[in-house]
Design a protein around this motif. Structure first.
Motif, mmCIF file in Angstrom:
data_model
loop_
_atom_site.group_PDB
_atom_site.id
_atom_site.type_symbol
_atom_site.label_atom_id
_atom_site.label_comp_id
_atom_site.label_asym_id
_atom_site.label_seq_id
_atom_site.Cartn_x
_atom_site.Cartn_y
_atom_site.Cartn_z
ATOM 1 N N LEU A 135 -12.007 134.208 46.627
ATOM 2 C CA LEU A 135 -13.162 133.410 46.187
ATOM 3 C C LEU A 135 -13.971 134.135 45.115
ATOM 4 C CD1 LEU A 135 -14.359 131.873 49.571
ATOM 5 C CD2 LEU A 135 -13.176 130.715 47.694
ATOM 6 N N CYS A 136 -14.108 135.447 45.232
ATOM 7 C CA CYS A 136 -14.816 136.224 44.203
ATOM 8 C C CYS A 136 -14.090 136.137 42.862
ATOM 9 C CB CYS A 136 -14.951 137.687 44.635
ATOM 10 S SG CYS A 136 -16.200 137.934 45.900
ATOM 11 N N ILE A 137 -12.767 136.220 42.880
ATOM 12 C CA ILE A 137 -11.982 136.120 41.642
ATOM 13 C C ILE A 137 -12.158 134.745 41.014
ATOM 14 C CG2 ILE A 137 -9.611 136.048 40.743
ATOM 15 C CD1 ILE A 137 -8.961 138.293 42.799
ATOM 16 N N ILE A 138 -12.085 133.696 41.848
ATOM 17 C CA ILE A 138 -12.259 132.327 41.335
ATOM 18 C C ILE A 138 -13.658 132.166 40.738
ATOM 19 C CG2 ILE A 138 -12.464 129.899 42.044
ATOM 20 C CD1 ILE A 138 -10.201 130.491 44.077
ATOM 21 N N TYR A 139 -14.664 132.698 41.423
ATOM 22 C CA TYR A 139 -16.036 132.624 40.920
ATOM 23 C C TYR A 139 -16.166 133.362 39.587
ATOM 24 C CZ TYR A 139 -21.097 133.186 40.712
ATOM 25 O OH TYR A 139 -22.402 133.172 40.305
ATOM 26 N N PHE A 140 -15.588 134.541 39.490
ATOM 27 C CA PHE A 140 -15.648 135.335 38.260
ATOM 28 C C PHE A 140 -14.969 134.606 37.107
ATOM 29 C CE2 PHE A 140 -13.746 138.559 35.460
ATOM 30 C CZ PHE A 140 -14.899 139.184 35.008
ATOM 31 N N VAL A 141 -13.787 134.052 37.364
ATOM 32 C CA VAL A 141 -13.062 133.302 36.323
ATOM 33 C C VAL A 141 -13.876 132.081 35.900
ATOM 34 C CG1 VAL A 141 -10.993 131.900 35.887
ATOM 35 C CG2 VAL A 141 -10.777 134.122 36.994
ATOM 36 N N GLY A 142 -14.491 131.377 36.860
ATOM 37 C CA GLY A 142 -15.326 130.214 36.547
ATOM 38 C C GLY A 142 -16.528 130.589 35.700
ATOM 39 N N CYS A 143 -17.175 131.715 36.031
ATOM 40 C CA CYS A 143 -18.336 132.175 35.241
ATOM 41 C C CYS A 143 -17.924 132.519 33.808
ATOM 42 C CB CYS A 143 -18.976 133.395 35.901
ATOM 43 S SG CYS A 143 -19.920 132.984 37.378
ATOM 44 N N CYS A 144 -16.791 133.189 33.661
ATOM 45 C CA CYS A 144 -16.298 133.546 32.321
ATOM 46 C C CYS A 144 -15.971 132.291 31.512
ATOM 47 C CB CYS A 144 -15.064 134.446 32.422
ATOM 48 S SG CYS A 144 -15.441 136.104 33.009
ATOM 49 N N ALA A 145 -15.331 131.331 32.156
ATOM 50 C CA ALA A 145 -14.979 130.088 31.467
ATOM 51 C C ALA A 145 -16.241 129.336 31.041
ATOM 52 C CB ALA A 145 -14.110 129.216 32.369
ATOM 53 N N ARG A 146 -17.231 129.303 31.910
ATOM 54 C CA ARG A 146 -18.494 128.619 31.581
ATOM 55 C C ARG A 146 -19.204 129.318 30.416
ATOM 56 N NH1 ARG A 146 -23.647 127.643 35.490
ATOM 57 N NH2 ARG A 146 -24.790 126.351 34.028
ATOM 58 N N ARG A 147 -19.225 130.653 30.445
ATOM 59 C CA ARG A 147 -19.857 131.418 29.374
ATOM 60 C C ARG A 147 -19.142 131.161 28.037
ATOM 61 N NH1 ARG A 147 -19.813 137.130 30.965
ATOM 62 N NH2 ARG A 147 -21.176 136.374 32.586
ATOM 63 N N ASN A 148 -17.822 131.165 28.058
ATOM 64 C CA ASN A 148 -17.043 130.900 26.824
ATOM 65 C C ASN A 148 -17.279 129.486 26.328
ATOM 66 O OD1 ASN A 148 -16.005 133.474 26.758
ATOM 67 N ND2 ASN A 148 -14.091 132.913 27.814
ATOM 68 N N ALA A 149 -17.367 128.545 27.248
ATOM 69 C CA ALA A 149 -17.614 127.155 26.846
ATOM 70 C C ALA A 149 -19.002 127.012 26.228
ATOM 71 C CB ALA A 149 -17.482 126.224 28.049
ATOM 72 N N ALA A 150 -19.993 127.726 26.788
ATOM 73 C CA ALA A 150 -21.363 127.675 26.237
ATOM 74 C C ALA A 150 -21.415 128.281 24.842
ATOM 75 C CB ALA A 150 -22.316 128.399 27.178
ATOM 76 N N ARG A 151 -20.683 129.410 24.633
ATOM 77 C CA ARG A 151 -20.633 130.028 23.301
ATOM 78 C C ARG A 151 -19.990 129.098 22.282
ATOM 79 N NH1 ARG A 151 -18.484 135.939 25.060
ATOM 80 N NH2 ARG A 151 -20.418 136.672 25.967
ATOM 81 N N SER A 152 -18.885 128.494 22.708
ATOM 82 C CA SER A 152 -18.184 127.594 21.806
ATOM 83 C C SER A 152 -19.070 126.406 21.437
ATOM 84 C CB SER A 152 -16.903 127.073 22.453
ATOM 85 O OG SER A 152 -16.024 128.131 22.714
ATOM 86 N N HIS A 153 -19.806 125.902 22.398
ATOM 87 C CA HIS A 153 -20.689 124.748 22.169
ATOM 88 C C HIS A 153 -21.856 125.130 21.242
ATOM 89 C CE1 HIS A 153 -22.727 121.079 22.544
ATOM 90 N NE2 HIS A 153 -23.292 121.207 23.755
ATOM 91 N N SER A 154 -22.396 126.354 21.395
ATOM 92 C CA SER A 154 -23.529 126.766 20.556
ATOM 93 C C SER A 154 -23.109 127.035 19.097
ATOM 94 C CB SER A 154 -24.202 128.000 21.138
ATOM 95 O OG SER A 154 -23.334 129.113 21.099
ATOM 96 N N LYS A 155 -21.855 127.431 18.899
ATOM 97 C CA LYS A 155 -21.343 127.677 17.554
ATOM 98 C C LYS A 155 -21.072 126.371 16.819
ATOM 99 C CE LYS A 155 -19.267 132.171 18.455
ATOM 100 N NZ LYS A 155 -18.014 132.894 18.586
ATOM 101 N N ALA A 156 -20.778 125.324 17.581
ATOM 102 C CA ALA A 156 -20.418 124.051 16.974
ATOM 103 C C ALA A 156 -21.581 123.271 16.500
ATOM 104 C CB ALA A 156 -19.705 123.184 17.990
#
Length: 195
Positions: free
Chosen positions: A174-195
């Motif tokens: 569950l910790c790994i899944i949470y970590f991967v989810g947080c990283c994916a969310r952070r990357n999605a937020a960066r991509s959205h702010s650049k666009a």
């Protein structure tokens, strides 16, 4: 065997007994069990377990509840069906509950007539009080013996250790899944702010 009659599942319905199982992983010694010459299974003694656990196990309300589960499980009476001859029974690898609750301790010296019945006309020289507590009756056996309590304690220790290991593995996943989810969310937020 009806699984609802199994001792560990009986524990789940009582919060006090449930806390015993959860704490078993921490409060029991690793090396419990004593080998007996000529037998493939070990016998267990109460002093192998922590004083806190013994207090909970010796609580008469807790033990009566466990004893009802043990009698209903019919493990002891099924031994004579599993092991047809005394030789088969003697060479069997019994579970901690079967070794502690279904038979008198080996130091009593009672000869086995079959896997569920002992010749109690023999007078043991052992000072072990369990020798006097054992009876051949289905609802009595050695359920009030210290050896039975120790066998149940060992069984619970083994079962709850498996549960604890499963919980640790589940927590890591569950910790790994949470970590991967947080990283994916952070990357999605960066991509959205650049666009």
């Amino acid at each position: 065997m009806d699984l609802s009659d199994h001792p560990v599942l009986c524990l789940g319905g009582n919060s006090g007994l449930h806390s015993i199982g959860v704490s078993m992983f921490i409060v029991t010694n690793n090396g419990s069990g004593h080998s007996v010459t000529g037998l493939r299974y070990k016998e267990y003694q109460l002093q192998d377990f922590s004083s806190w656990f013994l207090k909970e196990l010796n609580n008469s309300r807790n033990w009566e509840r466990l004893k009802v589960c043990l009698v209903k499980s019919d493990d002891c009476n099924n031994l004579s069906k599993k092991y047809k001859t005394p030789k088969q029974y003697k060479s069997a690898k019994l579970s901690p509950i079967e070794a502690g609750c279904c038979r008198p301790p080996s130091q009593c010296g009672y000869p086995a007539v079959n896997a569920s019945y002992y010749d109690l006309t023999f007078h043991p020289v052992s000072p072990n009080n369990d020798c006097k507590r054992y009876k051949n009756y289905r609802a009595v056996k050695c359920y009030d013996c210290d050896s039975c309590k120790a066998g149940v304690a060992q069984y619970m220790k083994t079962e709850w250790r498996v549960v604890a290991i499963f919980n640790v593995v589940l927590f890591v996943v569950l910790c790994i899944i949470y970590f991967v989810g947080c990283c994916a969310r952070r990357n999605a937020a960066r991509s959205h702010s650049k666009a």
